[in-house]
Design an enzyme around this catalytic site. Structure first.
Site, short mmCIF file in Angstrom:
data_model
loop_
_atom_site.label_atom_id
_atom_site.label_comp_id
_atom_site.label_asym_id
_atom_site.label_seq_id
_atom_site.Cartn_x
_atom_site.Cartn_y
_atom_site.Cartn_z
CE1 TYR A 107 -3.36 -2.83 0.04
CE2 TYR A 107 -3.94 -2.43 2.54
CZ TYR A 107 -4.21 -3.13 1.24
OH TYR A 107 -4.99 -3.83 1.40
CB SER A 119 -14.18 -4.06 -1.57
OG SER A 119 -14.58 -2.94 -2.54
N PRO A 120 -16.72 -3.61 1.62
CG PRO A 120 -16.91 -2.32 3.84
CD PRO A 120 -16.12 -2.79 2.82
CG LEU A 121 -18.61 1.56 1.75
CD1 LEU A 121 -18.29 3.07 2.41
CD2 LEU A 121 -20.13 1.24 2.25
CB ALA A 122 -18.98 -1.74 -3.88
N GLY A 136 -16.94 1.77 -3.63
CA GLY A 136 -17.21 3.74 -3.51
C GLY A 136 -18.67 3.22 -4.54
CG LEU A 155 -22.75 -0.46 -2.59
CD1 LEU A 155 -22.49 -1.66 -1.65
CD2 LEU A 155 -23.97 -0.88 -2.61
N GLY A 209 -23.44 5.73 -3.14
CA GLY A 209 -24.41 6.78 -3.40
C GLY A 209 -23.55 7.57 -4.89
#
Length: 347
Positions: free
Chosen positions: A55, A206-209, A211, A213, A215
Site C-alpha cells: 500500500y 471492500s464492503p462499499l464496492a 465506492g 455503495l 451513492g
C-alpha cells in the site's frame, strides 16, 4: 464497538476494522491527518488495523507504525505480503526467500516486534503451498507472527492449504480475507461456507464496492474517478462492461431502500456484510474523519428479514454483479494455453 473472536485464534477483534490502503500517496497524503484518523478509530473502539506492504509502496505501514506508538499492545495489527516491492523479480510472491525478507521489512516499517496477523495477499501459482506454509509456520514459532491468513483464496485452495498443513505439520491459515459486498456476493457460494466449516476466521474487504455503495456514482452524471480508481481498478468502472452498467440500476434501488428504512446506504451496505454468520470483521477504508464516523455507526445496525429479502431480489445470493470485479483470476482461466492441449500436426 462490538467485538468477536477471530476464527479460532482466541484473538478478540472489533466487528469493524480500519483498513489503511487509502492512507498515503494512494489517498490521504497528509500523514498528520492520517494518524489522527487512526487515533479516532481506536478511540471509538476499533482494535483491528489492516494494512499491507504494497500500500503506497510501504508508506501505509509507516503511517500505522507511527500512529500506534504508545498504543501498540492494545491493537491487533494485520499486514500482508505477495505483491512486488521493487524491480527485483524475487521481491514478490509467496516464496520462503521473499517472505523472510518481506516480514523483516514490514516489522521495521510498522516499528513493532511482532505482527498479529500476517496474510498472504494472493495465491501464487509458482510457489508450492508447502513452501509458503513452511516459512509462515517458522515465523509463528519464532514469535514474529502471531497468526497467519490468506486473502482472495478460492475455496479449493483454502481446503488444499489445510490438507498441506495437516500432512506436513505446518500451522494452517487462521483467516481468509475476501472481497464481499452487496454487489459482489460470489464468495457466498463456496468461500464463506468453507471458512465456516473449517473454523477459519473471515475479515472482508471492500464492503462499499470501491465506492459504488456510497451513492456517489449515479447514472445521470459522468463518472469522476480519482487516480487510484482510474489507474489501479479501472475494470470496476468500465461502462463497456454490462455488469458495471447494471450497478447504476441496483444503486438507485438501494438508495430508495435506504430512504424507506431510514438507514444511510453506506451503513446499510456495511450492516449487510456484517450480517453474514461467517464474517468476523469487515474492513472499512475511510480517507476522512467524516467517512469514518458515518461507517462506524453501522456497528449498531441490524437489517431485518424484509430488507435482506429486498437485497436478494436485487442481487441474487452468490452473484457478482460484474464478474470482472474479481481481483484474482486463476491462471488456468487467464491463460488459454493452460486449458488446451498443445496443437499437434500429422505428417
Amino acid at each position: 464497538m462490538r467485538t468477536t473472536t477471530l476464527g479460532r485464534t482466541g484473538i478478540k477483534v472489533s466487528r469493524i476494522a480500519l483498513g489503511t490502503m487509502m492512507l498515503g500517496s494512494w489517498g490521504q497524503r497528509d500523514h498528520t491527518e492520517a494518524e489522527r484518523l487512526i487515533h479516532e478509530a481506536l478511540d471509538a473502539g476499533v482494535n483491528l488495523i489492516d494494512t499491507a506492504d504494497m500500500y503506497s509502496g510501504g508508506e501505509s505501514e509507516r503511517i500505522v507504525g507511527k500512529a500506534l506508538r504508545g498504543r501498540r499492545d492494545a491493537v491487533v495489527v494485520a499486514t500482508k505480503v505477495h505483491f512486488p516491492m521493487g524491480d527485483d523479480p524475487n521481491s514478490s510472491g509467496n516464496s520462503r526467500r521473499w517472505i523472510r525478507r518481506a516480514v523483516e521489512d514490514s516489522l521495521r516499517r510498522l516499528d513493532t516486534d511482532r505482527i498479529d496477523l500476517y496474510q498472504v495477499h494472493r495465491p501464487d501459482p509458482h510457489t508450492d503451498l508447502d513452501e509458503t506454509l513452511s516459512v509462515l509456520s517458522d515465523l509463528v514459532r519464532e514469535g514474529k507472527v502471531m497468526a497467519i491468513g490468506s486473502s482472495d483464496f478460492p475455496a479449493e485452495q483454502l481446503v488444499e492449504s489445510r490438507w498441506v498443513a495437516e500432512r506436513r505439520g505446518h500451522v494452517p491459515f487462521h483467516t481468509e480475507q475476501p472481497p464481499y459486498s452487496i454487489l459482489m456476493r460470489g464468495v457466498e457460494r463456496a468461500v464463506l461456507p468453507t471458512a465456516q466449516r473449517h473454523g477459519v476466521g473471515v475479515l472482508t474487504w471492500s464492503p462499499l464496492a470501491s465506492g459504488w455503495l456510497t451513492g456517489r456514482y449515479r447514472g445521470d452524471r459522468p463518472l469522476e474517478l480519482n487516480d487510484f480508481r482510474s489507474t489501479l481498478i479501472p475494470h470496476k468502472f468500465d461502462l463497456a462492461l454490462p455488469g458495471n452498467v447494471r450497478k447504476f440500476q441496483v444503486v438507485e434501488a438501494l438508495l430508495k431502500l435506504a430512504e424507506e428504512t431510514g438507514i444511510p446506504l453506506t451503513r446499510l451496505a456495511l450492516a449487510f456484510v456484517l450480517g453474514h454468520p461467517a464474517v468476523d470483521s469487515a474492513i472499512i477504508g475511510p480517507r476522512t474523519r467524516e467517512q469514518l464516523t458515518d461507517l462506524l455507526a453501522a456497528d449498531t445496525v441490524t437489517l431485518d428479514e424484509a430488507v435482506l429479502d429486498r437485497i436478494d431480489e436485487l442481487v441474487p445470493p452468490g452473484t457478482d454483479l460484474n464478474p470482472s470485479d474479481a481481483d484474482y483470476t486463476p491462471p488456468h482461466l487467464a491463460d488459454a494455453s493452460l486449458r488446451r492441449h498443445p496443437r499437434t500436426y500429422s505428417t
